[in-house]
Design an enzyme around this catalytic site. Structure first.
Site, PDB file in Angstrom:
ATOM      1  N   GLN A  97       0.772  -1.235   0.000  1.00 26.32           N
ATOM      2  CA  GLN A  97       0.000   0.000   0.000  1.00 26.32           C
ATOM      3  C   GLN A  97       0.807   1.292   0.000  1.00 26.32           C
ATOM      4  O   GLN A  97       0.505   2.212  -0.764  1.00 26.32           O
ATOM      5  CB  GLN A  97      -0.955   0.024   1.205  1.00 26.32           C
ATOM      6  CG  GLN A  97      -1.880   1.217   1.209  1.00 26.32           C
ATOM      7  CD  GLN A  97      -2.877   1.216   2.358  1.00 26.32           C
ATOM      8  OE1 GLN A  97      -3.536   2.213   2.601  1.00 26.32           O
ATOM      9  NE2 GLN A  97      -3.006   0.118   3.063  1.00 26.32           N
ATOM     10  N   SER A  98       1.818   1.419   0.852  1.00 23.82           N
ATOM     11  CA  SER A  98       2.471   2.727   1.001  1.00 23.82           C
ATOM     12  C   SER A  98       3.111   3.188  -0.305  1.00 23.82           C
ATOM     13  O   SER A  98       2.875   4.319  -0.751  1.00 23.82           O
ATOM     14  CB  SER A  98       3.517   2.670   2.123  1.00 23.82           C
ATOM     15  OG  SER A  98       4.500   1.684   1.857  1.00 23.82           O
ATOM     16  N   ARG A 106      20.928  -5.757  -1.596  1.00 25.44           N
ATOM     17  CA  ARG A 106      21.189  -7.187  -1.795  1.00 25.44           C
ATOM     18  C   ARG A 106      20.906  -7.616  -3.229  1.00 25.44           C
ATOM     19  O   ARG A 106      21.457  -8.617  -3.703  1.00 25.44           O
ATOM     20  CB  ARG A 106      20.357  -8.011  -0.808  1.00 25.44           C
ATOM     21  CG  ARG A 106      20.825  -7.876   0.639  1.00 25.44           C
ATOM     22  CD  ARG A 106      20.165  -8.901   1.545  1.00 25.44           C
ATOM     23  NE  ARG A 106      18.726  -8.684   1.686  1.00 25.44           N
ATOM     24  CZ  ARG A 106      18.172  -7.873   2.591  1.00 25.44           C
ATOM     25  NH1 ARG A 106      18.955  -7.184   3.429  1.00 25.44           N
ATOM     26  NH2 ARG A 106      16.868  -7.741   2.667  1.00 25.44           N
ATOM     27  N   ASP A 140       0.335   3.878   6.003  1.00 27.77           N
ATOM     28  CA  ASP A 140       0.673   3.464   4.640  1.00 27.77           C
ATOM     29  C   ASP A 140       0.390   4.570   3.626  1.00 27.77           C
ATOM     30  O   ASP A 140       1.294   5.137   3.032  1.00 27.77           O
ATOM     31  CB  ASP A 140      -0.114   2.211   4.266  1.00 27.77           C
ATOM     32  CG  ASP A 140       0.557   0.935   4.760  1.00 27.77           C
ATOM     33  OD1 ASP A 140       1.795   0.900   4.792  1.00 27.77           O
ATOM     34  OD2 ASP A 140      -0.141  -0.014   5.098  1.00 27.77           O
ATOM     35  N   THR A 166      14.685 -10.550 -11.385  1.00 22.52           N
ATOM     36  CA  THR A 166      15.879  -9.750 -11.096  1.00 22.52           C
ATOM     37  C   THR A 166      17.055 -10.594 -10.615  1.00 22.52           C
ATOM     38  O   THR A 166      18.175 -10.087 -10.518  1.00 22.52           O
ATOM     39  CB  THR A 166      15.554  -8.671 -10.042  1.00 22.52           C
ATOM     40  OG1 THR A 166      15.058  -9.312  -8.854  1.00 22.52           O
ATOM     41  CG2 THR A 166      14.504  -7.704 -10.565  1.00 22.52           C
ATOM     42  N   ALA A 176      11.910  -4.232   2.349  1.00 26.03           N
ATOM     43  CA  ALA A 176      12.506  -4.254   3.682  1.00 26.03           C
ATOM     44  C   ALA A 176      13.883  -3.603   3.610  1.00 26.03           C
ATOM     45  O   ALA A 176      14.521  -3.599   2.544  1.00 26.03           O
ATOM     46  CB  ALA A 176      12.612  -5.685   4.182  1.00 26.03           C
ATOM     47  N   GLY A 198      -8.435  21.248  19.017  1.00 22.92           N
ATOM     48  CA  GLY A 198      -8.087  22.632  18.717  1.00 22.92           C
ATOM     49  C   GLY A 198      -8.745  23.572  19.700  1.00 22.92           C
ATOM     50  O   GLY A 198      -9.251  23.163  20.746  1.00 22.92           O
ATOM     51  N   GLY A 199      -8.782  24.825  19.357  1.00 23.99           N
ATOM     52  CA  GLY A 199      -9.347  25.827  20.262  1.00 23.99           C
ATOM     53  C   GLY A 199     -10.860  25.902  20.235  1.00 23.99           C
ATOM     54  O   GLY A 199     -11.454  26.633  21.032  1.00 23.99           O
ATOM     55  N   GLN A 200     -11.503  25.174  19.313  1.00 25.14           N
ATOM     56  CA  GLN A 200     -12.961  25.189  19.203  1.00 25.14           C
ATOM     57  C   GLN A 200     -13.505  23.844  19.684  1.00 25.14           C
ATOM     58  O   GLN A 200     -13.362  22.842  18.988  1.00 25.14           O
ATOM     59  CB  GLN A 200     -13.387  25.444  17.749  1.00 25.14           C
ATOM     60  CG  GLN A 200     -12.752  26.674  17.108  1.00 25.14           C
ATOM     61  CD  GLN A 200     -13.226  27.965  17.732  1.00 25.14           C
ATOM     62  OE1 GLN A 200     -14.263  28.016  18.373  1.00 25.14           O
ATOM     63  NE2 GLN A 200     -12.457  29.038  17.550  1.00 25.14           N
ATOM     64  N   VAL A 256       7.695  -2.779   9.353  1.00 21.31           N
ATOM     65  CA  VAL A 256       6.567  -1.984   9.848  1.00 21.31           C
ATOM     66  C   VAL A 256       5.375  -2.118   8.912  1.00 21.31           C
ATOM     67  O   VAL A 256       5.525  -2.093   7.686  1.00 21.31           O
ATOM     68  CB  VAL A 256       6.964  -0.495   9.989  1.00 21.31           C
ATOM     69  CG1 VAL A 256       5.759   0.360  10.349  1.00 21.31           C
ATOM     70  CG2 VAL A 256       8.047  -0.346  11.051  1.00 21.31           C
ATOM     71  N   TYR A 257       4.201  -2.256   9.505  1.00 20.12           N
ATOM     72  CA  TYR A 257       2.948  -2.226   8.767  1.00 20.12           C
ATOM     73  C   TYR A 257       2.098  -1.074   9.294  1.00 20.12           C
ATOM     74  O   TYR A 257       2.472  -0.370  10.231  1.00 20.12           O
ATOM     75  CB  TYR A 257       2.212  -3.559   8.908  1.00 20.12           C
ATOM     76  CG  TYR A 257       2.904  -4.695   8.196  1.00 20.12           C
ATOM     77  CD1 TYR A 257       2.684  -4.925   6.842  1.00 20.12           C
ATOM     78  CD2 TYR A 257       3.799  -5.524   8.870  1.00 20.12           C
ATOM     79  CE1 TYR A 257       3.329  -5.958   6.175  1.00 20.12           C
ATOM     80  CE2 TYR A 257       4.449  -6.558   8.222  1.00 20.12           C
ATOM     81  CZ  TYR A 257       4.207  -6.775   6.865  1.00 20.12           C
ATOM     82  OH  TYR A 257       4.850  -7.793   6.211  1.00 20.12           O
ATOM     83  N   GLU A 258       0.953  -0.891   8.670  1.00 19.71           N
ATOM     84  CA  GLU A 258       0.075   0.248   8.963  1.00 19.71           C
ATOM     85  C   GLU A 258      -0.109   0.525  10.452  1.00 19.71           C
ATOM     86  O   GLU A 258       0.213   1.598  10.947  1.00 19.71           O
ATOM     87  CB  GLU A 258      -1.292   0.015   8.306  1.00 19.71           C
ATOM     88  CG  GLU A 258      -2.388   0.990   8.700  1.00 19.71           C
ATOM     89  CD  GLU A 258      -2.092   2.406   8.262  1.00 19.71           C
ATOM     90  OE1 GLU A 258      -2.280   3.335   9.078  1.00 19.71           O
ATOM     91  OE2 GLU A 258      -1.658   2.604   7.119  1.00 19.71           O
ATOM     92  N   ASN A 262       9.586   0.142  -1.641  1.00 18.32           N
ATOM     93  CA  ASN A 262       9.259   0.010  -0.215  1.00 18.32           C
ATOM     94  C   ASN A 262       9.586  -1.408   0.261  1.00 18.32           C
ATOM     95  O   ASN A 262       8.820  -2.037   0.981  1.00 18.32           O
ATOM     96  CB  ASN A 262       7.800   0.391   0.073  1.00 18.32           C
ATOM     97  CG  ASN A 262       6.779  -0.497  -0.627  1.00 18.32           C
ATOM     98  OD1 ASN A 262       7.027  -1.008  -1.713  1.00 18.32           O
ATOM     99  ND2 ASN A 262       5.613  -0.670  -0.014  1.00 18.32           N
TER     100      ASN A 262
END
Length: 415
Positions: A17-18, A104, A168, A74, A98, A247-249, A137-139, A96
């Site tokens: 996803q990311s 490598r 992500d 590859t 690892a 926030g302020g509101q 790391v995941y979401e 993205n």
């Protein structure tokens, strides 16, 4: 009329996803995104969460529009040569993997610079340099490590992750900005560079108001706009604040008519100071407009629970859309809690291209999220995601390979 990123070629080594969020956004802006996938398998999300057997999942299709797919081994020496040719022809490599995976494969930053000194190498990683940089790391891990979970939920419950994919997709958006910025700098320097977007960093950037509050809490020991004030206790860290606005509101989610059976029959209501008198009139508490205990924002802070309870008595007599219609007449800020079903069926979102219907050769028609960023001179056309390896021959021909060479590479298992 051309597209904003016409002429930019992206070598897309991303998956899940990311990274795909980033490269899809660049593709929507007109970049030629060439997605490199494993033969016979491809991006793992092609098969994850399938709702139709043996068909690319919605997970994949909704993150890979407007891209071209090539399959390259590859690890095969000839496949590696094809990849080198692509690096020489492309402007940006996005990955993205690892940590250390690209090295490598034999494609260190130094090797890529030898092949193409103008190449921008953009990476999503879980953490930046430090004790956790080698961790996967995941979401939800990113949401926890970036400070979102500790500050989400109610004070009497555990930390909660949000349904928004801020780890992500949020990091993918940050990376896309970094890439465009690096491309702009390259027009002046002629040089490529590395771009890093760490998921922890991206989540923290979206949680900056909580870092603001951490410093306020350390200085004063309290925060009056939080629901813990005045009777609750504050610890050393920013607490979970339920549905407070941050926030302020002051704001809160309130029940509307039908809440007993509809889990989304709610509205977000903000007691904005400039329209306080109008709020009092709408809910039938005109005396609050001049009452010293309610007339000013500071005076109202200790009474927020009572104030929202009174407003809720009014909202429970209206549907969320009826309440919104009335409140908007008086410029009282509010928003209905919209379900995904309601969003999917909203005509205005279809009209603006925020929700798009796409036709896929094996899946058929499905809904997807369109480009959230609208450019007046570069309108987005959302095109279907590619089938696995659909554009391998096409891209190979663009690299100068003859039909005979392409056939030989396929026979050798390089593509």
């Amino acid at each position: 009329m051309g597209k904003a990123l016409d002429g930019v070629r992206i070598l897309d080594f991303t998956h899940v996803q990311s990274g795909p969020t980033c490269t899809q956004l660049l593709a929507w802006f007109g970049a030629d995104v060439i997605k490199v996938e494993r033969a016979g398998a491809g991006d793992i999300t092609r098969e994850q969460l399938r709702d139709i057997p043996d068909v690319d999942s919605l997970y994949f299709t909704m993150l890979n529009h407007n891209k071209r797919s090539v399959t390259i081994d590859t690890k095969n020496p000839e496949g590696k040569q094809v990849l080198e040719a692509l690096i020489q022809k492309c402007d940006v490599l996005v990955e993205n993997f690892a940590p250390g995976a690209l090295d490598r494969m034999g494609f260190t930053w130094e090797r890529i610079q030898e092949l193409n000194s103008r190449m921008i190498v953009a990476s999503v990683k879980g953490f930046g340099p430090g004790p956790y940089e080698d961790c996967k790391v995941y979401e939800n891990v990113a949401q926890c490590a970036g400070g979102a979970a500790s500050t989400t939920g109610f004070d009497d419950g555990p930390p909660v992750v949000t349904g928004a994919q801020i780890g992500d997709s949020g990091t993918g958006l940050h990376l896309a900005l970094g890439i465009v910025t690096a491309l702009y700098q390259r027009t002046q320097t002629g040089r490529g560079q590395r771009v890093l977007a760490a998921m922890q960093d991206g989540v923290l950037n979206l949680c900056r108001v909580k870092l603001r509050d951490q410093q306020r809490l350390a200085r004063t020991g309290t925060m009056k706009e939080y629901p813990q004030y005045p009777n609750g206790k504050f610890g050393e860290a920013v607490p979970r604040a339920g549905n407070a606005s941050g926030g302020g509101q002051p704001g809160w989610i309130l029940k509307c008519k039908g809440w007993e059976t509809d889990p989304n029959a709610y509205i977000y209501f903000i007691t904005q100071a400039p329209v306080w008198a109008k709020i009092c009139n709408v809910i039938g508490k005109e005396e609050w407009a001049t009452d010293p205990d309610y007339a000013t924002p500071a005076a109202r802070l200790p009474h927020l629970k009572d104030i929202f309870a009174e407003i809720e008595r009014w909202t429970m007599t209206k549907t969320k859309f009826e309440a919104m219609q009335i409140l908007n007449k008086y410029d009282i800020p509010c928003g209905p809690i919209l379900s995904m079903k309601e969003i999917a069926e909203e005509p205005s979102l279809r009209k603006t291209g925020t929700i798009v219907e796409v036709d896929h050769p094996t899946r058929g028609k499905y809904l997807t999220v369109g480009n959230p960023i609208k450019l007046s001179d570069s309108p987005t056309e959302v095109k279907r995601s590619p089938l696995l390896g659909e554009h391998t021959d096409e891209v190979m021909a663009e690299l100068g390979y003859s039909p005979e060479q392409i056939s030989a590479l396929r026979t050798a298992g390089a593509i």
